[in-house]
Each structure stands twice: as structure tokens, then as C-alpha cells.
Design an enzyme around this catalytic site. Structure first.
Site, mmCIF file in Angstrom:
data_model
loop_
_atom_site.group_PDB
_atom_site.id
_atom_site.type_symbol
_atom_site.label_atom_id
_atom_site.label_comp_id
_atom_site.label_asym_id
_atom_site.label_seq_id
_atom_site.Cartn_x
_atom_site.Cartn_y
_atom_site.Cartn_z
ATOM 1 N N LYS A 57 40.789 -32.106 13.448
ATOM 2 C CA LYS A 57 42.101 -31.785 14.022
ATOM 3 C C LYS A 57 42.001 -30.812 15.189
ATOM 4 C CE LYS A 57 44.348 -29.916 10.837
ATOM 5 N NZ LYS A 57 45.398 -28.977 10.431
ATOM 6 N N ARG A 69 53.406 -27.247 6.215
ATOM 7 C CA ARG A 69 52.381 -27.554 5.224
ATOM 8 C C ARG A 69 52.996 -28.096 3.943
ATOM 9 N NH1 ARG A 69 47.206 -25.536 6.447
ATOM 10 N NH2 ARG A 69 47.220 -23.680 7.745
ATOM 11 N N ARG A 93 27.513 -27.031 7.584
ATOM 12 C CA ARG A 93 27.566 -26.120 8.737
ATOM 13 C C ARG A 93 26.740 -24.855 8.496
ATOM 14 N NH1 ARG A 93 33.939 -25.598 9.399
ATOM 15 N NH2 ARG A 93 34.412 -27.718 10.076
ATOM 16 N N ARG A 107 28.874 -19.852 6.133
ATOM 17 C CA ARG A 107 30.052 -18.990 5.920
ATOM 18 C C ARG A 107 30.535 -19.179 4.487
ATOM 19 N NH1 ARG A 107 35.060 -19.556 9.296
ATOM 20 N NH2 ARG A 107 34.999 -21.514 8.161
ATOM 21 N N ARG A 161 40.063 -25.834 -1.075
ATOM 22 C CA ARG A 161 40.924 -26.129 0.084
ATOM 23 C C ARG A 161 41.419 -27.570 0.026
ATOM 24 N NH1 ARG A 161 36.891 -24.244 4.538
ATOM 25 N NH2 ARG A 161 38.269 -25.096 6.121
#
Ligand SMILES: [Zn+2]
Length: 222
Positions: free
Chosen positions: A16, A90, A129, A161, A172
Site C-alpha cells: 500500500k 479502519r 525483512r 524489527r 496485526r
């Protein structure tokens, strides 16, 4: 020029953010990211920012009515030619609130752009990542550094992270499916939903969105 009032939807890791950057350039649309907006208000210590900060410091969420006030202020300020809204709404009640406020201004949403990707793809993209303390980002599978765990550019160690760890990503995704996914049906029922396949190459997704928006703009003129 006819205005394009757009919102972006999609799970984390579907691309996004990348698409938003390119679209704002291509169509000259002001990008309104809820996270950035909130930070700006807090940093500049506006009245809304101070109120939001109190909620954040007491560990709570910033209430909907505060967030929508910030967004509307921004839309009124610079959204005459349209806007690209990211991170809001949301939830369905937030979507209703936005529709209502836009209507008061004689405006409406033109489309909800959904950049979609299945959970397993999101999981692989995000948990792979790695980044160094200078913010250079790699991916263990799709964009690995020359030497394992070391940044190509500055030799610093690469770390994951904490937000990118599997349990955090799963959480999430769960929140996304519970709260945000009902918005997909909401906008679909109103004929506003446009779907894009976020598993495809970024350029391909971008071309598809661009073509869709060009068509929308033509339809608005008729
Ligand atoms: Zn680095």
C-alpha cells in the site's frame, strides 16, 4: 480537473505504502496518512494534538472523533482536487462517519482501492525483512545482502524489527481481518471497491491502479 477522493485498504505488507507514493506523484493527489497526521499534530502541539497525546500517554487509543477532525481539517485545507486517504477508516463506524462528513461538504468517495495479499505472502514478506541502524532494508529471500547479516552499504549488523517478528505480524493480521476486512464488503456493496493483486510486481500493480483511476476520472466527467 475532476476530483478523485480515494481511500487505500489492504493488509500490512501488501505494498500500500509504495503504491500511495507513486499515485500521489502521478495524479497530484494530496496523501493523507493517518499516522503522519497524528504525529504532526502531537509535534506541533495543536489543540487536537495535545488531546491525542493525553490518550496515548495513558495507554489508550486516540478516539475516532479526534482522528476524523484531523483528517477533515486536512481535506478542507488541501483536498480540493481530491485526496488519497491511508490508515482511515479502519472500521465500519469510521467509514460511516467519513461518508457523512464528506456529504456535508457536498463531496463523496470515488473509490476504495484494495491492495490485497494473502496472509502467507504477507508473513513471508514482513518476517524476512532485516535492517541496519542506518535504515537500509533487505529481505532474506527477495533482496539478500552480499554477506549474511551485514549491511552492504555500511557494514553494520542487520536486525529484525520487533514489529516484523512472526507473532507480531500474526497479531496485526488478526486485527486486520477482524476490524478492517468488513470494510471490504462495506465498500463492495456501495460499488466503490476496486481490487488489486498485491502479490504481483509493484510496477504491474501500479499500472493497473493508474488505468483504473484514469477510467474513474473519465466516468466522473460524463
Ligand atoms: Zn546500512
Amino acid at each position: 480537473m475532476s476530483e478523485l477522493n480515494l481511500i487505500l485498504l489492504g493488509p500490512p505488507g501488501a505494498g500500500k505504502g509504495t503504491q500511495a507514493g507513486r499515485l500521489t506523484e502521478d495524479f497530484g493527489l494530496p496523501y493523507i496518512g493517518t499516522g503522519d497526521l497524528l504525529r504532526e499534530h502531537v509535534e506541533q502541539e495543536t489543540e487536537l494534538g495535545r488531546e491525542a497525546k493525553q490518550h496515548m500517554e495513558s495507554g489508550g487509543l486516540v478516539p475516532d472523533d479526534l482522528v476524523i477532525k484531523m483528517i477533515l481539517e486536512k481535506i478542507d485545507e488541501e483536498g480540493d482536487d481530491g485526496f488519497l486517504l491511508d490508515g482511515y477508516p479502519r472500521t465500519v463506524p469510521q467509514a460511516d462517519a467519513l461518508a457523512e462528513e464528506l456529504e456535508k461538504r457536498g463531496r463523496r468517495l470515488n473509490a476504495a482501492l484494495l491492495v490485497d495479499a494473502p496472509d502467507d505472502v504477507v508473513m513471508e514478506r514482513i518476517t524476512g525483512r532485516r535492517q541496519c541502524s542506518n535504515g537500509h532494508v533487505y529481505h532474506v529471500t527477495f533482496d539478500p545482502p552480499k554477506h549474511d547479516g551485514v549491511c552492504d552499504q555500511d557494514g553494520k549488523p542487520l536486525n529484525q524489527r520487533s514489529d516484523d517478528k512472526p507473532e507480531k505480524v500474526a497479531k496485526r493480521l488478526q486485527t486486520y481481518h477482524e476490524k478492517t476486512a468488513p470494510l471490504i464488503d462495506y465498500y463492495d456493496e456501495r460499488g466503490l471497491l476496486r481490487r488489486f493483486d498485491g502479490t504481483r510486481d509493484k510496477v504491474e500493480v501500479h499500472d493497473h491502479i493508474r488505468a483504473t483511476l484514469a477510467t474513474l476520472r473519465l466516468e466522473e466527467r460524463l
